[in-house]
Motif scaffolding. Structure first.
Motif, PDB file in Angstrom:
ATOM      1  N   GLY A  71       0.824  -1.216   0.000  1.00 28.58           N
ATOM      2  CA  GLY A  71       0.000   0.000   0.000  1.00 28.58           C
ATOM      3  C   GLY A  71       0.851   1.256   0.000  1.00 28.58           C
ATOM      4  N   LEU A  72       1.893   1.261   0.807  1.00 28.55           N
ATOM      5  CA  LEU A  72       2.782   2.419   0.865  1.00 28.55           C
ATOM      6  C   LEU A  72       3.486   2.621  -0.472  1.00 28.55           C
ATOM      7  N   LYS A  73       3.916   1.514  -1.088  1.00 25.99           N
ATOM      8  CA  LYS A  73       4.571   1.608  -2.402  1.00 25.99           C
ATOM      9  C   LYS A  73       3.610   2.212  -3.433  1.00 25.99           C
ATOM     10  N   LYS A  74       2.353   1.777  -3.416  1.00 31.34           N
ATOM     11  CA  LYS A  74       1.356   2.292  -4.351  1.00 31.34           C
ATOM     12  C   LYS A  74       1.125   3.789  -4.139  1.00 31.34           C
ATOM     13  N   VAL A  75       1.039   4.205  -2.880  1.00 29.75           N
ATOM     14  CA  VAL A  75       0.849   5.626  -2.568  1.00 29.75           C
ATOM     15  C   VAL A  75       2.042   6.432  -3.059  1.00 29.75           C
ATOM     16  N   GLU A  76       3.245   5.953  -2.795  1.00 26.29           N
ATOM     17  CA  GLU A  76       4.449   6.663  -3.232  1.00 26.29           C
ATOM     18  C   GLU A  76       4.501   6.781  -4.751  1.00 26.29           C
ATOM     19  N   GLU A  77       4.128   5.705  -5.462  1.00 29.24           N
ATOM     20  CA  GLU A  77       4.078   5.740  -6.930  1.00 29.24           C
ATOM     21  C   GLU A  77       3.078   6.784  -7.401  1.00 29.24           C
ATOM     22  N   LYS A  78       1.906   6.799  -6.770  1.00 26.31           N
ATOM     23  CA  LYS A  78       0.850   7.745  -7.168  1.00 26.31           C
ATOM     24  C   LYS A  78       1.293   9.186  -6.919  1.00 26.31           C
ATOM     25  N   ILE A  79       1.900   9.441  -5.787  1.00 21.42           N
ATOM     26  CA  ILE A  79       2.360  10.801  -5.471  1.00 21.42           C
ATOM     27  C   ILE A  79       3.419  11.249  -6.476  1.00 21.42           C
ATOM     28  N   LYS A  80       4.353  10.357  -6.792  1.00 23.87           N
ATOM     29  CA  LYS A  80       5.407  10.682  -7.766  1.00 23.87           C
ATOM     30  C   LYS A  80       4.802  10.928  -9.148  1.00 23.87           C
ATOM     31  N   ARG A  81       3.912  10.039  -9.550  1.00 29.74           N
ATOM     32  CA  ARG A  81       3.266  10.143 -10.859  1.00 29.74           C
ATOM     33  C   ARG A  81       2.518  11.468 -10.988  1.00 29.74           C
ATOM     34  N   ARG A  82       1.776  11.822  -9.964  1.00 31.00           N
ATOM     35  CA  ARG A  82       1.008  13.074  -9.986  1.00 31.00           C
ATOM     36  C   ARG A  82       1.937  14.287 -10.057  1.00 31.00           C
ATOM     37  N   ALA A  83       3.051  14.246  -9.326  1.00 33.13           N
ATOM     38  CA  ALA A  83       3.999  15.359  -9.343  1.00 33.13           C
ATOM     39  C   ALA A  83       4.614  15.529 -10.735  1.00 33.13           C
ATOM     40  N   VAL A  84       4.962  14.402 -11.358  1.00 32.97           N
ATOM     41  CA  VAL A  84       5.543  14.443 -12.705  1.00 32.97           C
ATOM     42  C   VAL A  84       4.514  14.973 -13.710  1.00 32.97           C
ATOM     43  N   LEU A  85       3.287  14.482 -13.614  1.00 30.03           N
ATOM     44  CA  LEU A  85       2.245  14.964 -14.520  1.00 30.03           C
ATOM     45  C   LEU A  85       1.979  16.452 -14.313  1.00 30.03           C
ATOM     46  N   GLU A  86       1.931  16.884 -13.074  1.00 34.18           N
ATOM     47  CA  GLU A  86       1.697  18.301 -12.789  1.00 34.18           C
ATOM     48  C   GLU A  86       2.801  19.166 -13.385  1.00 34.18           C
ATOM     49  N   GLU A  87       4.038  18.736 -13.191  1.00 37.18           N
ATOM     50  CA  GLU A  87       5.166  19.485 -13.739  1.00 37.18           C
ATOM     51  C   GLU A  87       5.104  19.535 -15.270  1.00 37.18           C
ATOM     52  N   PHE A  88       4.794  18.406 -15.884  1.00 38.02           N
ATOM     53  CA  PHE A  88       4.698  18.348 -17.343  1.00 38.02           C
ATOM     54  C   PHE A  88       3.596  19.275 -17.858  1.00 38.02           C
ATOM     55  N   LEU A  89       2.422  19.197 -17.250  1.00 36.25           N
ATOM     56  CA  LEU A  89       1.312  20.031 -17.704  1.00 36.25           C
ATOM     57  C   LEU A  89       1.614  21.515 -17.516  1.00 36.25           C
ATOM     58  N   LYS A  90       2.255  21.840 -16.423  1.00 38.82           N
ATOM     59  CA  LYS A  90       2.555  23.235 -16.111  1.00 38.82           C
ATOM     60  C   LYS A  90       3.695  23.774 -16.962  1.00 38.82           C
ATOM     61  N   LYS A  91       4.835  23.066 -16.941  1.00 40.51           N
ATOM     62  CA  LYS A  91       6.046  23.595 -17.565  1.00 40.51           C
ATOM     63  C   LYS A  91       6.162  23.334 -19.057  1.00 40.51           C
TER      64      LYS A  91
END
Length: 169
Positions: A71-91
């Protein structure tokens, strides 16, 4: 063949809620999650049971809920994925702040897991590449913000050579 997701959007929201609540409190029970998400107790209990069955959480009725290593691994993956997507969409894509959150969620569930991993890998490459900001990326940002090509891109369009080839700036 499309890679089937192990968790639905709804179950991922519950998993993230548990993670966020555990960051604030030592103890988390179904009622806490229900209140946090503003979702009824029976629906929350069903989701918690589903997460436990899939081994993302440790759950015993009326006891403290904890995340498993999975569960912790899944949460960490999701948080990382969202951060990368946010950066891509923004920058890169120049998406406005207020539009980013909903778009991230849409992208996450439109892509299968393998494609999402490749996409995240590509964005990480762009972020870590020694070129830092390739000329084509700067040209795209200009295009996205101005809805037209730069003058040098217009010249390249009808030429056999491109000003972006081999460029490291």
């Amino acid at each position: 063949m499309k890679n089937k997701k192990d968790l639905t959007l709804s179950l991922e929201k519950y998993l993230l809620a548990i993670f966020e609540l555990l960051q604030k409190n030592e103890k988390v029970i179904v009622k806490d999650i229900s209140s946090y998400l503003k979702i009824g107790g029976p629906s929350t209990a069903d989701a918690i049971k589903a997460l436990a069955k899939k081994e993302y959480i440790n759950y015993v009725p009326y006891k403290n809920i904890t995340l498993t290593a999975k569960g912790l691994k899944k949460v960490e993956e999701k948080i990382k994925r969202r951060a990368v997507l946010e950066e891509f969409l923004k920058k890169v894509m120049c998406v406005k702040e207020k539009e980013i959150e909903n778009n991230i969620e849409q992208i996450e569930y439109a892509f299968d897991d393998d494609l999402m991993k490749k996409f995240v890998s590509f964005v990480e490459f762009l972020d870590n590449c020694s070129c830092k900001s390739p000329k084509w990326l700067n040209s795209f940002k200009y295009f996205a913000q101005n809805d037209k090509l730069k003058e040098n891109c217009l010249a390249c369009k009808n030429s056999s050579s491109c000003c972006c080839k081999g460029c490291k700036s």
